[in-house]
Design a protein around this motif. Structure first.
Motif, PDB file in Angstrom:
ATOM      1  N   UNK A 129       0.830  -1.200   0.000  1.00  0.00           N
ATOM      2  CA  UNK A 129       0.000   0.000   0.000  1.00  0.00           C
ATOM      3  C   UNK A 129       0.868   1.255   0.000  1.00  0.00           C
ATOM      4  N   UNK A 130       1.918   1.229   0.816  1.00  0.00           N
ATOM      5  CA  UNK A 130       2.802   2.385   0.877  1.00  0.00           C
ATOM      6  C   UNK A 130       3.467   2.668  -0.456  1.00  0.00           C
ATOM      7  N   UNK A 131       3.923   1.621  -1.134  1.00  0.00           N
ATOM      8  CA  UNK A 131       4.540   1.797  -2.441  1.00  0.00           C
ATOM      9  C   UNK A 131       3.548   2.348  -3.457  1.00  0.00           C
ATOM     10  N   UNK A 132       2.328   1.845  -3.436  1.00  0.00           N
ATOM     11  CA  UNK A 132       1.310   2.345  -4.369  1.00  0.00           C
ATOM     12  C   UNK A 132       1.007   3.816  -4.101  1.00  0.00           C
ATOM     13  N   UNK A 133       0.906   4.185  -2.827  1.00  0.00           N
ATOM     14  CA  UNK A 133       0.627   5.587  -2.493  1.00  0.00           C
ATOM     15  C   UNK A 133       1.768   6.492  -2.957  1.00  0.00           C
ATOM     16  N   UNK A 134       3.003   6.055  -2.721  1.00  0.00           N
ATOM     17  CA  UNK A 134       4.152   6.861  -3.129  1.00  0.00           C
ATOM     18  C   UNK A 134       4.263   6.967  -4.651  1.00  0.00           C
ATOM     19  N   UNK A 135       3.657   6.010  -5.361  1.00  0.00           N
ATOM     20  CA  UNK A 135       3.702   6.016  -6.824  1.00  0.00           C
ATOM     21  C   UNK A 135       2.533   6.783  -7.437  1.00  0.00           C
ATOM     22  N   UNK A 136       1.744   7.434  -6.593  1.00  0.00           N
ATOM     23  CA  UNK A 136       0.681   8.290  -7.104  1.00  0.00           C
ATOM     24  C   UNK A 136      -0.695   7.670  -7.140  1.00  0.00           C
ATOM     25  N   UNK A 137      -0.893   6.497  -6.509  1.00  0.00           N
ATOM     26  CA  UNK A 137      -2.195   5.840  -6.496  1.00  0.00           C
ATOM     27  C   UNK A 137      -2.925   6.205  -5.196  1.00  0.00           C
ATOM     28  N   UNK A 138      -4.050   6.870  -5.320  1.00  0.00           N
ATOM     29  CA  UNK A 138      -4.817   7.276  -4.143  1.00  0.00           C
ATOM     30  C   UNK A 138      -5.421   6.071  -3.446  1.00  0.00           C
ATOM     31  N   UNK A 139      -5.655   6.221  -2.132  1.00  0.00           N
ATOM     32  CA  UNK A 139      -6.188   5.128  -1.336  1.00  0.00           C
ATOM     33  C   UNK A 139      -7.516   4.615  -1.880  1.00  0.00           C
ATOM     34  N   UNK A 140      -8.353   5.496  -2.389  1.00  0.00           N
ATOM     35  CA  UNK A 140      -9.667   5.089  -2.887  1.00  0.00           C
ATOM     36  C   UNK A 140      -9.563   4.196  -4.119  1.00  0.00           C
ATOM     37  N   UNK A 141      -8.382   4.136  -4.744  1.00  0.00           N
ATOM     38  CA  UNK A 141      -8.188   3.298  -5.922  1.00  0.00           C
ATOM     39  C   UNK A 141      -7.562   1.945  -5.576  1.00  0.00           C
ATOM     40  N   UNK A 142      -7.485   1.628  -4.284  1.00  0.00           N
ATOM     41  CA  UNK A 142      -6.875   0.373  -3.854  1.00  0.00           C
ATOM     42  C   UNK A 142      -7.909  -0.462  -3.116  1.00  0.00           C
ATOM     43  N   UNK A 143      -8.041  -1.720  -3.503  1.00  0.00           N
ATOM     44  CA  UNK A 143      -8.969  -2.644  -2.852  1.00  0.00           C
ATOM     45  C   UNK A 143      -8.179  -3.853  -2.356  1.00  0.00           C
ATOM     46  N   UNK A 144      -8.467  -4.288  -1.131  1.00  0.00           N
ATOM     47  CA  UNK A 144      -7.822  -5.484  -0.584  1.00  0.00           C
ATOM     48  C   UNK A 144      -8.772  -6.142   0.403  1.00  0.00           C
ATOM     49  N   UNK A 145      -9.157  -7.380   0.081  1.00  0.00           N
ATOM     50  CA  UNK A 145     -10.063  -8.128   0.946  1.00  0.00           C
ATOM     51  C   UNK A 145      -9.857  -9.605   0.643  1.00  0.00           C
TER      52      UNK A 145
END
Length: 413
Positions: free
Chosen positions: A373-389
């Motif tokens: 998640x941290x890597x995705x955020x640092x790469x410009x991906x907002x939290x609302x665009x990430x799903x994990x379940x």
């Protein structure tokens, strides 16, 4: 119970399969009109749901007697009650194994598997309804399915897809699932193994494809389930017949400590399957199904393989492999995440679905997910665009850990 790794995720108490939630209720064993003192299996419901087709084995009323193979039987539902089963296939049933493998969309054509211990299987048979009886079967060859071992089969209503359970030269276990596809010229492909996501060192049998051809149901004794053999569901990804989501166990309402198989579902509201949970020989059960929006909401869908190839690259696989007990992202992991994220960072309609395929330790999985998640955020991906379940039954316990990144698109309103 869905596993929750990150504090901001919602807790969901149903079965998640690639964006859909399944709940099974009102389990019921069918009456004596269907279930006999023999063994019943392979239930298939007529398109208008007025009849149930199934197979009887070890039954005195079969054409070959109790030990003379399997016959196809039919029970009609009148005013909500199943009537005693009859032999509408008297021109089809013989002393060998006769199994209904599928029905056409209008219910007027039956696809039949006829096998014998003394002959090699080389295709399927087709029978058509004539009044209240089915015609003598016409043989249709399909290349590559010659096999002396046990073979199970499902034929799609359009007669364009055949799913097989058999032991082939490239099988991973006792029996694997294979697929044959008919092209526009009417030619059938040779059976292709569905691969290690579906097939295990155990057996995979009783395939059934949903009406939209997106979900595959089957039974396996390979993964650690509830008992002898459990029923699983896997979803076809990227519109490909080679790429499947990790199989999800259908849970304790459908599965038992005994043998459970031959699952078929209709309108996503009712399903039938076979189980020997009550006695030595299997009977047919029914269960109500409810399907609710899950991780991927209405209007969201996974990118097809051609979209992935165009945006990310044909040879790029977004699977992160961790050595046992190593919670740390490697340089290669970080470069892969950065590469994919930067490719789609400006495409706000595309999101990431982070899926745990295999794990060695749940606590270490949580650490790895936080880093991803941290890597995705640092790469410009907002939290609302990430799903994990995650669903525990879908995660394989292993000496290594595998986490996959899938991309989905949010359709415009």
């Amino acid at each position: 119970m869905v596993r929750r790794y990150l504090s901001w995720l919602l807790l969901c108490t149903s079965l998640e399969v690639s964006g859909q939630i399944f709940e099974f209720t009102d389990l019921e064993k069918l009456p004596a009109a269907v279930n006999s003192n023999g063994e019943e299996s392979v239930p298939l419901l007529a398109p208008d749901q007025s009849k149930l087709f199934f197979v009887r084995s070890l039954y005195d009323g079969n054409r070959g007697g109790k030990y003379g193979g399997q016959d196809i039987w039919v029970s009609e539902r009148v005013a909500g009650t199943w009537k005693p089963a009859t032999n509408e296939f008297r021109y089809v049933n013989n002393r060998d194994n006769n199994v209904l493998a599928g029905l056409s969309a209008d219910g007027n054509v039956a696809y039949i598997l006829n096998s014998s211990p003394s002959s090699r299987l080389a295709g399927i048979h087709i029978s058509k309804i004539r009044g209240k009886e089915w015609s003598r079967a016409e043989f249709i060859p399909i290349p590559g399915i010659e096999n002396e071992d046990f073979v199970g089969m499902f034929v799609a209503p359009e007669f364009d897809i055949v799913l097989l359970s058999m032991r082939g030269g490239d099988s991973l276990g006792e029996e694997d699932l294979y697929i044959c596809v008919k092209d526009k010229s009417g030619n059938w492909s040779k059976p292709r193994n569905l691969g290690p996501t579906i097939n295990t060192k155990g057996f995979e049998i009783s395939p059934f494809l949903s009406a939209d051809k997106k979900k595959l149901y089957f039974s396996s004794n390979g993964p650690k389930g509830f008992g002898d053999a459990d029923i699983y569901c896997s979803e076809r990804l990227y519109n490909s017949w080679e790429t499947w989501s990790a199989p999800v166990n259908l849970g304790p309402t459908v599965n038992s400590k005994k043998f459970d198989a031959y699952f078929s579902i209709y309108g996503d509201t009712i399903a039938y399957f076979t189980s020997n949970r009550d006695k030595a020989l299997a009977d047919i059960y029914t269960v109500k199904v409810s399907e609710k929006p899950g991780l991927l909401a209405a209007g969201q869908s996974y990118l097809h393989k051609d979209e992935w190839d165009r945006l990310i690259g044909k040879n790029v696989q977004a699977k992160l492999l961790f050595e046992q007990k190593n919670p740390t992202l490697t340089v290669a992991h970080r470069e892969l995440i950065y590469y994919i994220a930067r490719k789609v960072s400006l495409m706000e309609d595309i999101g990431f679905h982070v899926i745990v395929r295999e794990e060695d330790d749940p606590a270490l999985t949580a650490d790895r997910l936080k880093q991803i998640y941290g890597e995705l955020r640092q790469s410009g991906i907002e939290l609302k665009r990430i799903r994990e379940e995650q669903t525990p039954s879908a995660i394989k316990t292993s000496n290594v850990a595998v986490i996959e990144l899938l991309l989905y698109r949010e359709e415009p309103h």
